[in-house]
Design a protein around this motif. Structure first.
Motif, PDB file in Angstrom:
ATOM      1  N   ASP A  23      25.924  42.196  32.083  1.00 29.44           N
ATOM      2  CA  ASP A  23      27.063  43.102  32.268  1.00 29.44           C
ATOM      3  C   ASP A  23      28.340  42.461  31.747  1.00 29.44           C
ATOM      4  N   SER A  24      29.217  43.289  31.188  1.00 25.92           N
ATOM      5  CA  SER A  24      30.506  42.758  30.738  1.00 25.92           C
ATOM      6  C   SER A  24      31.438  42.590  31.932  1.00 25.92           C
ATOM      7  N   ALA A  25      32.410  41.704  31.796  1.00 21.66           N
ATOM      8  CA  ALA A  25      33.351  41.421  32.880  1.00 21.66           C
ATOM      9  C   ALA A  25      34.223  42.643  33.147  1.00 21.66           C
ATOM     10  N   LEU A  26      34.612  42.815  34.420  1.00 22.33           N
ATOM     11  CA  LEU A  26      35.501  43.906  34.785  1.00 22.33           C
ATOM     12  C   LEU A  26      36.900  43.604  34.266  1.00 22.33           C
ATOM     13  N   THR A  27      37.629  44.634  33.858  1.00 19.60           N
ATOM     14  CA  THR A  27      38.954  44.424  33.277  1.00 19.60           C
ATOM     15  C   THR A  27      40.054  45.195  33.993  1.00 19.60           C
ATOM     16  N   GLU A  28      39.690  46.187  34.826  1.00 19.66           N
ATOM     17  CA  GLU A  28      40.692  47.036  35.467  1.00 19.66           C
ATOM     18  C   GLU A  28      40.577  46.979  36.978  1.00 19.66           C
ATOM     19  N   CYS A  29      41.710  46.781  37.651  1.00 21.04           N
ATOM     20  CA  CYS A  29      41.770  46.693  39.110  1.00 21.04           C
ATOM     21  C   CYS A  29      41.471  48.065  39.725  1.00 21.04           C
ATOM     22  N   PRO A  30      40.597  48.118  40.740  1.00 21.45           N
ATOM     23  CA  PRO A  30      40.309  49.409  41.367  1.00 21.45           C
ATOM     24  C   PRO A  30      41.472  49.928  42.223  1.00 21.45           C
ATOM     25  N   GLU A  31      42.412  49.070  42.600  1.00 18.86           N
ATOM     26  CA  GLU A  31      43.545  49.469  43.436  1.00 18.86           C
ATOM     27  C   GLU A  31      44.703  50.022  42.607  1.00 18.86           C
ATOM     28  N   CYS A  32      45.196  49.243  41.642  1.00 17.98           N
ATOM     29  CA  CYS A  32      46.407  49.631  40.903  1.00 17.98           C
ATOM     30  C   CYS A  32      46.161  49.836  39.409  1.00 17.98           C
ATOM     31  N   HIS A  33      44.925  49.670  38.966  1.00 15.01           N
ATOM     32  CA  HIS A  33      44.544  49.795  37.555  1.00 15.01           C
ATOM     33  C   HIS A  33      45.227  48.743  36.672  1.00 15.01           C
ATOM     34  N   GLY A  34      45.600  47.615  37.296  1.00 13.29           N
ATOM     35  CA  GLY A  34      46.181  46.507  36.551  1.00 13.29           C
ATOM     36  C   GLY A  34      45.097  45.658  35.905  1.00 13.29           C
ATOM     37  N   ARG A  35      45.507  44.572  35.296  1.00 16.80           N
ATOM     38  CA  ARG A  35      44.594  43.691  34.566  1.00 16.80           C
ATOM     39  C   ARG A  35      43.920  42.714  35.530  1.00 16.80           C
ATOM     40  N   LEU A  36      42.608  42.535  35.396  1.00 11.83           N
ATOM     41  CA  LEU A  36      41.847  41.614  36.242  1.00 11.83           C
ATOM     42  C   LEU A  36      41.592  40.308  35.525  1.00 11.83           C
ATOM     43  N   ARG A  37      41.438  39.262  36.320  1.00 16.90           N
ATOM     44  CA  ARG A  37      40.980  37.983  35.786  1.00 16.90           C
ATOM     45  C   ARG A  37      39.856  37.484  36.684  1.00 16.90           C
ATOM     46  N   LYS A  38      38.893  36.862  36.067  1.00 19.74           N
ATOM     47  CA  LYS A  38      37.755  36.323  36.806  1.00 19.74           C
ATOM     48  C   LYS A  38      38.166  34.998  37.415  1.00 19.74           C
TER      49      LYS A  38
END
Length: 91
Positions: A23-38
Protein backbone atom coordinates in the motif's frame (compact mmCIF):
# COMPACT_ATOMS: atom_id res chain seq x y z
CA UNK A 1 0.29 -6.48 8.33
CA UNK A 2 2.34 -3.67 9.85
CA UNK A 3 0.95 -0.68 11.71
CA UNK A 4 2.23 2.75 10.68
CA UNK A 5 1.98 5.96 12.71
CA UNK A 6 1.06 9.22 11.00
CA UNK A 7 0.96 12.84 12.16
CA UNK A 8 -0.63 15.82 10.45
CA UNK A 9 1.72 18.76 9.82
CA UNK A 10 -1.18 21.25 9.92
CA UNK A 11 -3.33 20.29 12.94
CA UNK A 12 -1.04 17.83 14.78
CA UNK A 13 -3.58 14.97 14.67
CA UNK A 14 -1.84 11.63 15.28
CA UNK A 15 -3.17 8.19 14.41
CA UNK A 16 -2.11 4.66 13.49
CA UNK A 17 -3.03 2.86 10.27
CA UNK A 18 -2.73 -0.84 9.49
CA UNK A 19 -1.45 -1.14 5.93
CA UNK A 20 0.10 -3.75 3.69
CA UNK A 21 3.70 -3.37 2.53
CA UNK A 22 2.43 -2.81 -1.00
CA UNK A 23 0.00 0.00 0.00
CA UNK A 24 1.13 3.55 -0.66
CA UNK A 25 1.63 5.91 2.28
CA UNK A 26 -1.30 8.07 3.38
CA UNK A 27 -0.96 11.73 2.40
CA UNK A 28 -4.14 13.46 3.63
CA UNK A 29 -5.26 14.00 7.24
CA UNK A 30 -8.74 12.59 7.95
CA UNK A 31 -9.46 15.51 10.34
CA UNK A 32 -8.41 18.68 8.48
CA UNK A 33 -7.29 17.30 5.07
CA UNK A 34 -3.79 18.65 5.75
CA UNK A 35 -0.50 17.02 4.81
CA UNK A 36 0.54 13.85 6.68
CA UNK A 37 3.99 12.62 7.56
CA UNK A 38 4.90 9.11 8.59
CA UNK A 39 6.39 8.84 12.08
CA UNK A 40 9.15 6.40 12.87
CA UNK A 41 9.57 5.09 16.39
CA UNK A 42 11.87 2.63 18.02
CA UNK A 43 11.25 -0.99 17.25
CA UNK A 44 11.96 -3.87 19.54
CA UNK A 45 14.45 -6.18 17.89
CA UNK A 46 15.71 -9.31 19.59
CA UNK A 47 18.71 -11.18 18.24
CA UNK A 48 18.52 -14.84 19.21
CA UNK A 49 21.08 -17.51 18.58
CA UNK A 50 24.83 -17.54 18.57
CA UNK A 51 27.12 -15.05 16.90
CA UNK A 52 25.29 -11.84 17.80
CA UNK A 53 27.18 -10.85 20.91
CA UNK A 54 30.86 -10.16 21.65
CA UNK A 55 30.92 -12.90 24.24
CA UNK A 56 29.96 -15.53 21.66
CA UNK A 57 32.71 -17.67 20.28
CA UNK A 58 32.99 -17.04 16.56
CA UNK A 59 35.70 -17.25 13.96
CA UNK A 60 37.14 -14.02 12.73
CA UNK A 61 40.25 -11.91 12.61
CA UNK A 62 41.27 -9.78 15.54
CA UNK A 63 43.01 -10.30 18.83
CA UNK A 64 39.90 -9.63 20.94
CA UNK A 65 37.91 -12.51 19.43
CA UNK A 66 40.75 -15.01 19.88
CA UNK A 67 41.46 -13.95 23.46
CA UNK A 68 37.72 -14.08 24.24
CA UNK A 69 37.49 -17.61 22.87
CA UNK A 70 40.46 -18.80 24.94
CA UNK A 71 39.09 -17.31 28.16
CA UNK A 72 35.73 -18.94 27.43
CA UNK A 73 37.44 -22.32 26.93
CA UNK A 74 39.33 -21.92 30.21
CA UNK A 75 36.19 -21.04 32.15
CA UNK A 76 34.32 -24.08 30.83
CA UNK A 77 37.27 -26.36 31.63
CA UNK A 78 37.47 -25.10 35.23
CA UNK A 79 33.70 -25.33 35.66
CA UNK A 80 33.69 -29.13 35.25
CA UNK A 81 33.18 -30.91 38.57
CA UNK A 82 35.85 -33.25 39.83
CA UNK A 83 35.08 -36.94 39.44
CA UNK A 84 33.58 -38.52 42.53
CA UNK A 85 35.88 -40.92 44.39
CA UNK A 86 34.77 -44.51 44.89
CA UNK A 87 33.20 -45.20 48.29
CA UNK A 88 35.38 -47.17 50.68
CA UNK A 89 34.19 -50.65 51.50
CA UNK A 90 33.39 -51.11 55.17
CA UNK A 91 34.43 -54.80 55.61
Amino acid sequence: MPTYSYACTACGHRFDAVQSFSDSALTECPECHGRLRKEYGSIGVTFNGSGFYRTDSRSGSGSSSSSGASSKAESTASAKPAPASAPASGS
